[in-house]
Each structure stands twice: as C-alpha cells, then as structure tokens.
Enzyme design. Structure first.
Site, PDB file in Angstrom:
ATOM      1  N   GLY A  12     -17.787  -8.228  -8.588  1.00  0.00           N
ATOM      2  CA  GLY A  12     -18.550  -8.278  -7.343  1.00  0.00           C
ATOM      3  C   GLY A  12     -19.391  -7.019  -7.200  1.00  0.00           C
ATOM      4  O   GLY A  12     -18.937  -5.932  -7.534  1.00  0.00           O
ATOM      5  N   GLU A 104     -11.025  -3.775 -11.136  1.00  0.00           N
ATOM      6  CA  GLU A 104      -9.840  -4.089 -11.954  1.00  0.00           C
ATOM      7  C   GLU A 104     -10.161  -5.045 -13.108  1.00  0.00           C
ATOM      8  O   GLU A 104      -9.638  -4.881 -14.213  1.00  0.00           O
ATOM      9  CB  GLU A 104      -8.719  -4.672 -11.083  1.00  0.00           C
ATOM     10  CG  GLU A 104      -9.223  -5.658 -10.063  1.00  0.00           C
ATOM     11  CD  GLU A 104      -8.251  -6.772  -9.667  1.00  0.00           C
ATOM     12  OE1 GLU A 104      -7.190  -6.914 -10.269  1.00  0.00           O
ATOM     13  OE2 GLU A 104      -8.600  -7.514  -8.732  1.00  0.00           O
ATOM     14  N   THR A 127     -15.533  -0.697  -6.329  1.00  0.00           N
ATOM     15  CA  THR A 127     -15.101  -1.872  -5.579  1.00  0.00           C
ATOM     16  C   THR A 127     -15.035  -1.515  -4.111  1.00  0.00           C
ATOM     17  O   THR A 127     -14.556  -0.433  -3.742  1.00  0.00           O
ATOM     18  CB  THR A 127     -13.727  -2.437  -6.001  1.00  0.00           C
ATOM     19  OG1 THR A 127     -13.281  -3.342  -4.972  1.00  0.00           O
ATOM     20  CG2 THR A 127     -12.647  -1.401  -6.191  1.00  0.00           C
ATOM     21  N   ASP A 129     -13.105  -2.856  -2.271  1.00  0.00           N
ATOM     22  CA  ASP A 129     -11.686  -3.029  -1.896  1.00  0.00           C
ATOM     23  C   ASP A 129     -10.876  -1.731  -2.005  1.00  0.00           C
ATOM     24  O   ASP A 129      -9.786  -1.635  -1.450  1.00  0.00           O
ATOM     25  CB  ASP A 129     -11.025  -4.087  -2.793  1.00  0.00           C
ATOM     26  CG  ASP A 129     -11.579  -5.480  -2.545  1.00  0.00           C
ATOM     27  OD1 ASP A 129     -12.396  -5.635  -1.625  1.00  0.00           O
ATOM     28  OD2 ASP A 129     -11.193  -6.412  -3.273  1.00  0.00           O
ATOM     29  N   ARG A 164     -12.046 -11.636  26.068  1.00  0.00           N
ATOM     30  CA  ARG A 164     -11.628 -12.441  24.916  1.00  0.00           C
ATOM     31  C   ARG A 164     -10.851 -11.639  23.885  1.00  0.00           C
ATOM     32  O   ARG A 164     -10.957 -10.413  23.837  1.00  0.00           O
ATOM     33  CB  ARG A 164     -12.878 -12.985  24.199  1.00  0.00           C
ATOM     34  CG  ARG A 164     -13.525 -14.127  24.922  1.00  0.00           C
ATOM     35  CD  ARG A 164     -14.829 -14.498  24.267  1.00  0.00           C
ATOM     36  NE  ARG A 164     -15.381 -15.705  24.863  1.00  0.00           N
ATOM     37  CZ  ARG A 164     -16.654 -16.055  24.792  1.00  0.00           C
ATOM     38  NH1 ARG A 164     -17.519 -15.287  24.160  1.00  0.00           N
ATOM     39  NH2 ARG A 164     -17.055 -17.173  25.349  1.00  0.00           N
ATOM     40  N   GLN A 280     -20.510  -7.056   4.053  1.00  0.00           N
ATOM     41  CA  GLN A 280     -19.831  -5.785   3.719  1.00  0.00           C
ATOM     42  C   GLN A 280     -20.247  -5.236   2.365  1.00  0.00           C
ATOM     43  O   GLN A 280     -19.982  -4.084   2.041  1.00  0.00           O
ATOM     44  CB  GLN A 280     -18.306  -5.994   3.710  1.00  0.00           C
ATOM     45  CG  GLN A 280     -17.741  -6.318   5.064  1.00  0.00           C
ATOM     46  CD  GLN A 280     -16.405  -7.048   4.955  1.00  0.00           C
ATOM     47  OE1 GLN A 280     -15.363  -6.431   5.085  1.00  0.00           O
ATOM     48  NE2 GLN A 280     -16.430  -8.346   4.713  1.00  0.00           N
TER      49      GLN A 280
HETATM   50  O1  F6P Z   1     -13.539  -7.568  -5.125  1.00  0.00           O
HETATM   51  C1  F6P Z   1     -14.527  -7.429  -4.175  1.00  0.00           C
HETATM   52  C2  F6P Z   1     -14.643  -8.659  -3.309  1.00  0.00           C
HETATM   53  O2  F6P Z   1     -15.678  -8.452  -2.375  1.00  0.00           O
HETATM   54  C3  F6P Z   1     -13.348  -9.055  -2.596  1.00  0.00           C
HETATM   55  O3  F6P Z   1     -13.115  -8.290  -1.454  1.00  0.00           O
HETATM   56  C4  F6P Z   1     -13.606 -10.512  -2.321  1.00  0.00           C
HETATM   57  O4  F6P Z   1     -12.409 -11.247  -2.220  1.00  0.00           O
HETATM   58  C5  F6P Z   1     -14.377 -10.954  -3.528  1.00  0.00           C
HETATM   59  O5  F6P Z   1     -14.969  -9.805  -4.077  1.00  0.00           O
HETATM   60  C6  F6P Z   1     -15.442 -11.984  -3.216  1.00  0.00           C
HETATM   61  O6  F6P Z   1     -16.017 -12.379  -4.397  1.00  0.00           O
HETATM   62  P1  F6P Z   1     -17.342 -13.252  -4.533  1.00  0.00           P
HETATM   63  O7  F6P Z   1     -18.508 -12.318  -4.416  1.00  0.00           O
HETATM   64  O8  F6P Z   1     -17.238 -13.834  -5.888  1.00  0.00           O
HETATM   65  O9  F6P Z   1     -17.349 -14.255  -3.427  1.00  0.00           O
END
Ligand code: F6P
Length: 348
Positions: A12, A104, A127, A129, A164, A280
């Site tokens: 990603g 990873e 990443t 993440d 809410r 994000q």
């Molecule tokens: O690993 C980064 C990430 O953005 C994760 O947070 C998410 O689950 C995944 O990639 C989404 O992947 P894609 O871009 O293939 O939808």
C-alpha cells in the site's frame, strides 16, 4: 561500490515514498551511480518494467504523496516463476543493488530473496500502520495520524451540536497504532483496537457513564482490524470481502458500521459512522514524515554504497541505524499496553 541501483516501492502506498526515492536517487547520483526505477513493486521485476531515474525525474517530488514508481501487492513467491523472473530481470539489467521500500510484505519478500538467493537488497520501512518491528516509527504514520486527528476534531463539533455518538473507523490491519495515537490526540472517549480485548458491552458502559456525567456526545475510534468482541465470548471480524491477496490478507473495512449499529441498539444514543479509509494514505506528507523518509533514503543509499545488504534503515530514538531485514520482519510491532493506558485514562 554499487554502480547501478534499482529502487522499488511495494504494498500500500503512503505519504513519504517520493521523499525516499528522491533521497536515494540524489545521493547515489551524486556518487556517480546510476539509479533505475522499477515500476509497481515486485511486479516490475517480474515483468521487466524499468526506467532510469535522473535529477530531472526526482525534481519537485519531495512533497508529493503516492509514488512516482507506482506500487502493487505482487508477491513473486505466489506468482508462477516469479522468483526466477525477478532474479533474471535483475541480472539482465546489470543491477548491482536493490532498494526495496515497503512494509511487512514487501520487506518479507526482500528478506527471503536475500537469504535464499543472495539478492543484494537494502530495505526502507514504510507503512501508515507503523507495525514494523525493529524501527520506532515508519514514515507515513505521522501523516495518517494527523489526518485522523483532524477528522476527529471536525467530528467533535458536529457530534456536540447533535448530541450524537460518532464512530470513526481508521486503518490498521493488524494493530491499533493509528487509532490509539489519533484517539489520544483527538480526545476520543473510547478506542477499540485489535490488541485489546475490550468488549462492545464494556464500550457501551463507558459511553453511558460519560452521558450520565452530563456529556451528550461521544467519539469512538475503532481500528479496522478490531474484532467485535462480546461478553458471551463471541468474536466477529468484519471484512469487505473474504478473498485474500497474494500475501494472504483479506480486505478489511466495515467494522465501524457494525459497531455503530451495536452502540445505538444497546445505548439508545443516536450514532453516526465515518470511515476514513484511503484518505489516510493520500496527499502530502507531514514535515516529520518528509524528514524521516529523507533520512531513511540517505541511509539506504549509504548501506548500498558500503555493500551492507540484507539490512534495513531504522529509527531508534532519534538515530537512524540499520538492522537486519530478518529482524525487521520476524514479528509485528503491536501497541504496548502502556500506550493504550494513556488513552484509557480518558475513556468514559
Ligand atoms: O497496510 C496499509 C493499509 O493501508 C492497511 O491499513 C489497510 O488494511 C490496507 O493497507 C488497505 O489496502 P488496500 O490499499 O489494498 O485497500
């Protein structure tokens, strides 16, 4: 000294990839090396899609999101003849070294190609993440946290206006780093992440407690990888599709909606859900990510120059050091309980 250096971005995308490409290329060109961009991660080496990178190609890319090289989730180990084709392309194009920028999955492939075939590869950790071991932070994470925090701030005002509960679903496939950090920064009233077995019932109790204290609105941040967990012991992962990619990952997304329905049903509070998704990962990196990516890129170029392969640039404290790819990909870095405790102090 390496003279022909390949560079690829895999997995990603995340803000800061171009800053790394610029730093690796700039330092290597300045040393008299050639730099070859590989298109779309490992796919470019499988299919032989390469293009030279010069000063002109890297001009103006520092603040740009995405990656000028493109990316993919191709796993050569899961592609027919993939590994052989990678090694063939590498040799046929006279490459002396490879810089692989990834998380990873991409770095796991790099580690295996190095260990099994002696591929001269250096890794750079990316990443949003932030779940890679052996580095305190990956670039892209700070930008994602910034975007999520801004979203939480915005949701606060509308939540308060309408009394809410606002559920915000953020990314984080295996870990809750984005949820916890943006939740702390944005003042979330409840944060649900894969690492912590908080039940839906407990979350609702905290929200009720808050509302009994006179607050009429709440912000709940949930990580896409959180499994809905109930007091009965039932656990339910929510995904958009069950089919896995070449690295065995399902496509997550949707836990926010399910949680929102649960909260509304159990508490009676009107609830709305916002899924931040790929927002994000888009746009310009924060200064912190630009700087980290730049430092990682220079380090990777230096590791190549020193012939130190099978290693990854890493941030420890404020120092850029290097670690083995094997160490970096052995296990995921989860959110430590002590960090979650900071968030917990403000629940309810
Ligand atoms: O690993 C980064 C990430 O953005 C994760 O947070 C998410 O689950 C995944 O990639 C989404 O992947 P894609 O871009 O293939 O939808």
């Amino acid at each position: 000294m390496a003279s022909r250096i390949g560079i690829l971005t895999g997995g990603g995308d995340c803000p800061g990839l171009n800053a790394v490409i610029r730093a690796v290329t700039r330092r290597s060109l300045d040393r008299g090396s050639e730099v070859i961009g590989i298109r779309e991660g490992w796919l470019g080496l499988v299919e032989g899609r390469l293009e030279p990178l010069g000063y002109r190609e890297i001009s103006g890319i520092l603040p740009r999101g995405g990656t000028i090289l493109g990316t993919s989730r191709t796993n050569p180990y899961k592609t027919d003849g993939g590994v052989e084709r990678v090694l063939h392309t590498f040799g046929e194009n006279g490459l002396d070294a490879l810089v692989a920028i990834g998380g990873e999955d991409t770095l796991g492939v790099a580690a295996s190609l190095h260990a099994e075939h002696g591929l001269p590869v250096v890794g750079v950790p990316k990443t949003i993440d932030n779940d890679l071991s052996a580095t305190d932070y990956t670039f892209g994470f700070d930008t994602a946290v910034w975007i999520a925090t801004e979203a939480i701030d915005r949701l606060h005002t509308t939540a308060e206006a309408h009394n809410r509960v606002m559920v915000v679903e953020v990314m984080g496939r295996h870990t809750g780093w984005i949820a916890v950090m943006s939740g702390i920064a944005g003042g979330a009233d409840m944060i649900l992440i894969p690492e912590q077995p908080v039940t839906v019932e407990q979350a609702c109790t905290e929200l009720r407690r808050r509302h009994e204290r006179g607050k009429d609105f709440s912000i709940v941040v949930v990580s896409e990888g959180y499994e809905l967990t109930y007091e009965s012991g039932e656990r339910r992962a929510v995904a958009q599709e069950a089919q896995t990619d070449q690295f065995g990952h399902i496509r997550l997304g949707g836990v926010g909606d399910a949680l929102g329905r649960d909260i509304e049903e159990r508490t009676g509070y009107e609830t709305r859900v916002t899924v931040l998704g790929h927002v994000q990962r888009g746009g310009s990196p924060t200064p912190r990510d630009r700087i980290l990516a730049t430092r990682f890129g220079l380090k990777a170029a230096d590791l190549v120059d020193a012939g130190l392969f099978g290693r990854m640039a890493s941030l420890q404290g404020d120092a850029i050091i290097d670690v083995t790819l094997e160490e970096a990909t052995r296990e995921l870095k989860t959110v430590p309980p002590a960090v979650y405790d900071v968030a917990k102090a403000f629940f309810g």
